[in-house]
Design an enzyme around this catalytic site. Structure first.
Site, PDB file in Angstrom:
ATOM      1  N   ILE A  79     -42.183  61.226  43.758  1.00  0.00           N
ATOM      2  CA  ILE A  79     -41.472  60.979  44.729  1.00  0.00           C
ATOM      3  C   ILE A  79     -40.923  61.936  45.305  1.00  0.00           C
ATOM      4  O   ILE A  79     -40.069  62.909  44.791  1.00  0.00           O
ATOM      5  CB  ILE A  79     -40.759  59.480  44.644  1.00  0.00           C
ATOM      6  CG1 ILE A  79     -40.124  59.030  46.050  1.00  0.00           C
ATOM      7  CG2 ILE A  79     -39.401  59.951  43.795  1.00  0.00           C
ATOM      8  CD1 ILE A  79     -39.585  57.671  46.168  1.00  0.00           C
ATOM      9  N   ALA A  80     -41.042  62.232  46.766  1.00  0.00           N
ATOM     10  CA  ALA A  80     -40.268  63.521  47.283  1.00  0.00           C
ATOM     11  C   ALA A  80     -40.206  63.080  48.750  1.00  0.00           C
ATOM     12  O   ALA A  80     -40.908  62.426  49.455  1.00  0.00           O
ATOM     13  CB  ALA A  80     -40.939  64.699  47.210  1.00  0.00           C
ATOM     14  N   GLU A 110     -39.132  58.932  35.132  1.00  0.00           N
ATOM     15  CA  GLU A 110     -38.406  59.943  34.404  1.00  0.00           C
ATOM     16  C   GLU A 110     -37.602  60.707  35.671  1.00  0.00           C
ATOM     17  O   GLU A 110     -38.201  61.283  36.636  1.00  0.00           O
ATOM     18  CB  GLU A 110     -39.167  61.118  33.511  1.00  0.00           C
ATOM     19  CG  GLU A 110     -40.062  60.334  32.335  1.00  0.00           C
ATOM     20  CD  GLU A 110     -41.406  59.655  32.541  1.00  0.00           C
ATOM     21  OE1 GLU A 110     -41.747  59.067  31.963  1.00  0.00           O
ATOM     22  OE2 GLU A 110     -41.762  60.049  33.668  1.00  0.00           O
ATOM     23  N   ASN A 115     -30.165  65.290  38.958  1.00  0.00           N
ATOM     24  CA  ASN A 115     -30.583  64.684  40.307  1.00  0.00           C
ATOM     25  C   ASN A 115     -29.978  63.452  40.538  1.00  0.00           C
ATOM     26  O   ASN A 115     -30.510  62.250  40.553  1.00  0.00           O
ATOM     27  CB  ASN A 115     -32.229  64.480  40.334  1.00  0.00           C
ATOM     28  CG  ASN A 115     -32.618  64.358  41.824  1.00  0.00           C
ATOM     29  OD1 ASN A 115     -32.158  64.056  42.466  1.00  0.00           O
ATOM     30  ND2 ASN A 115     -34.044  64.268  41.620  1.00  0.00           N
ATOM     31  N   TYR A 122     -32.399  55.110  42.422  1.00  0.00           N
ATOM     32  CA  TYR A 122     -33.059  54.147  41.516  1.00  0.00           C
ATOM     33  C   TYR A 122     -32.170  52.916  41.157  1.00  0.00           C
ATOM     34  O   TYR A 122     -32.872  51.987  40.809  1.00  0.00           O
ATOM     35  CB  TYR A 122     -33.434  54.931  40.262  1.00  0.00           C
ATOM     36  CG  TYR A 122     -34.422  56.156  40.648  1.00  0.00           C
ATOM     37  CD1 TYR A 122     -35.323  55.967  41.756  1.00  0.00           C
ATOM     38  CD2 TYR A 122     -34.413  57.265  40.039  1.00  0.00           C
ATOM     39  CE1 TYR A 122     -36.159  57.035  41.934  1.00  0.00           C
ATOM     40  CE2 TYR A 122     -35.106  58.508  40.274  1.00  0.00           C
ATOM     41  CZ  TYR A 122     -36.011  58.295  41.280  1.00  0.00           C
ATOM     42  OH  TYR A 122     -36.887  59.369  41.583  1.00  0.00           O
TER      43      TYR A 122
END
Length: 152
Positions: A79-80, A110, A115, A122
């Protein structure tokens, strides 16, 4: 063109299946986002397999998510969000889309311990840390996070 983007209306974010024509933009975002980016071929494979979705704003791809499902388990693989569009809710909407598209599933992913913005995102969506994968990224461990399915 690195102007700062103000808060966006969440209704402006359109999530759709990625197309091969999105590859160049996805590849650009991937390279801007990760020290060890996925190859163009791997991104193309994910697009062709139907596992990649993009977030569009005013017709421009600003982020993407790639996930795979086996039975009742979903792995968030990638995801970005384009760097100048981060912090505007795009990543949240992409992850929420994955969750809502896969009801009654467990999710896992993961993430690098360094980050912090991703870990915060999350957690906001119900993921918890359950372990580590040693040297997963070569230079850094990975934190394993899971979001258990909601019992109806």
């Amino acid at each position: 063109m690195s102007e700062k983007v103000e808060k966006i209306n969440q209704e402006e974010i359109k999530i759709r299946q990625a197309l091969e024509t999105d590859l160049e933009k996805i590849h650009k975002i991937e390279n801007l986002s990760f020290e060890k980016p996925w190859s163009k071929n791997l991104l193309l494979y994910s697009i062709k397999s139907g596992e990649m979705f993009v977030a569009e704003i005013a017709g421009e791809v600003r982020g993407y998510i790639c996930f795979s499902r086996v039975l009742d388990e979903v792995h968030i693989e990638n995801i970005a969000v384009e760097p100048e569009w981060r912090g505007k809710g795009i990543g949240f909407q992409l992850l929420k889309f994955a969750i809502e598209s896969n009801k009654n599933c467990d999710f896992f992913l993961e993430v690098r311990p360094s980050n912090h913005p991703a870990i915060t995102l999350y957690r906001k969506l119900g993921f918890i840390m359950i372990g580590r994968r040693k040297r997963y990224y070569g230079d850094e461990d990975a934190i394993i996070m899971i979001r258990r399915k909601k019992e109806e």
